[in-house]
Design a protein around this motif. Sequence first.
Motif, PDB file in Angstrom:
ATOM      1  N   THR A   1      46.383  32.927  41.133  1.00  0.00           N
ATOM      2  CA  THR A   1      45.215  32.660  41.978  1.00  0.00           C
ATOM      3  C   THR A   1      43.936  32.785  41.161  1.00  0.00           C
ATOM      4  O   THR A   1      43.901  33.409  40.092  1.00  0.00           O
ATOM      5  N   LEU A   2      42.876  32.182  41.697  1.00  0.00           N
ATOM      6  CA  LEU A   2      41.583  32.263  41.024  1.00  0.00           C
ATOM      7  C   LEU A   2      41.085  33.711  40.957  1.00  0.00           C
ATOM      8  O   LEU A   2      40.538  34.150  39.941  1.00  0.00           O
ATOM      9  N   GLY A   3      41.303  34.464  42.045  1.00  0.00           N
ATOM     10  CA  GLY A   3      40.902  35.870  42.040  1.00  0.00           C
ATOM     11  C   GLY A   3      41.642  36.666  40.982  1.00  0.00           C
ATOM     12  O   GLY A   3      41.057  37.533  40.319  1.00  0.00           O
ATOM     13  N   SER A   4      42.932  36.362  40.817  1.00  0.00           N
ATOM     14  CA  SER A   4      43.716  37.062  39.789  1.00  0.00           C
ATOM     15  C   SER A   4      43.212  36.720  38.396  1.00  0.00           C
ATOM     16  O   SER A   4      43.171  37.577  37.506  1.00  0.00           O
ATOM     17  N   LEU A   5      42.821  35.447  38.171  1.00  0.00           N
ATOM     18  CA  LEU A   5      42.278  35.071  36.864  1.00  0.00           C
ATOM     19  C   LEU A   5      40.953  35.779  36.598  1.00  0.00           C
ATOM     20  O   LEU A   5      40.707  36.247  35.486  1.00  0.00           O
ATOM     21  N   LEU A   6      40.117  35.873  37.638  1.00  0.00           N
ATOM     22  CA  LEU A   6      38.840  36.556  37.473  1.00  0.00           C
ATOM     23  C   LEU A   6      39.032  38.038  37.159  1.00  0.00           C
ATOM     24  O   LEU A   6      38.384  38.593  36.272  1.00  0.00           O
TER      25      LEU A   6
END
Length: 467
Positions: free
Chosen positions: A277-282
């Motif tokens: 997910t994008l949150g996990s990448l951030l």
Amino acid sequence: MSIYRRVLRYYRPFLGQTILGLFLSLIGIGLNLLKPWPFKVIVDDFLRAGQPIRSDWRMWIPLLCLALVAIQLLWGIINWITSYFFVKIGLQALLKLRTDLYSYLQSLSLKYHDARRSSDSSFRVAYDSQSIQTIYNKGFTNIFGSTITLIGTFVIMLRLDWQLTLISLAIVPLIVGAIYLFAHRIRRESTSIQEHESAVLAQAQEGLSSIRMVHAFGREEFEVRQFQQQARQSLQANLRLTLTNVNSALVISTLMVVGTAAMYYVGTLHVLAGTLTLGSLLIFSAYLLMLYQPLESLTYTTWAMEGATAGAKRCFEVLDRQDDVVDSPDAIAILSAKGAIAFNSVSFGYAEDRYVLRDVDLRIDPNQIVGLVGGTGAGKSTLLSLVPRFYDPTTGSIALNGRDLREITKRTLRAQIAIVLQDTLLFSTTVRENIAYGRHRAAPKPMISFGNCRTATQVLSANEAGI
């Protein structure tokens, strides 16, 4: 024994305080690792593309933002407490080392001090000793905190995406190699700086303490040139160390950027493929900074430790120095002496191959007054310096009341001797304390008069002052 083990011995009395500080550090590290999570929840639960906005966002988003503030505040308070703890402990150990150094320098014989400039000893007490605080505050505590942060960050990153974690860690062996490559050079150049800085202090102290003579003979320009030469050598040594630090920082930072770029590339592919997910990448990006920050901190810690080791080594060189004038194992303390002095075939030299006195035999009876006459360098002061055991004879012996001076403790022997030095010297204290320096507990005499004039100055007799 290694220098680090000797340094840690000075921190043994503060073991309990250190353990408490390390425990608080663990709490602070845990709070630091929690910082990215409120934002991850906001991105994944409330900002995810293609899904309707949750109806309770007005409650949760402010709470998550407040949670971030609370975590930061708690971390800041704990970090403040641990920093104060560790700095206080480091300063207490520094006080102990400085006291040990100064005390041991006071106990060493004059032969040691004759072979060295006093400013070099002063530099070791005032500046080299600070290395013990550097090794603790910038070394031990930093290594502990950085290591725990590395482990915690690695575990979290591994759970988020093991492939990105391995890619991010691929540069670690290169960083370790760079640290090893530059560490020895930094220690060598740091040692050179310490020596040159000590020489600058010695040159300044010597020139300023002899300012009357310098002015009398018009040697101001010569002294300035001498000082400039020493200062230039110190400047060059500092430039060499600075260049090494800049080069090493460039190598380390470049390696970290390479690792970050590789992570962004692979992470973008994982987000596009739907495996991340994008949150996990951030949050992974935030933890990557947390991973590289302690690595960078460990790098600079290693170099700071190398520089501090050079200073600590100079301190322990003094503490490892054997005293040339020691009491015999069965030396006794004396309370009084009649004053019968005998020199028996005494020879002495400041250097082994250069004797000042040869086969001196001399008898001085109690209450006998003896004057020594001779040209400069004939050995008058040297002969007198052997009586209070500022030096020990190279061969032969000296006896007081029939007892070898080596069989009398130095402290009690010197308590029986009054000395008026030929050099003018005043300590930075009161006139009374200067007069009573040899016997500080001497009672003052009552007010004395000169003709019709009276003075309120209280004086000490020469006998009571021990001079």
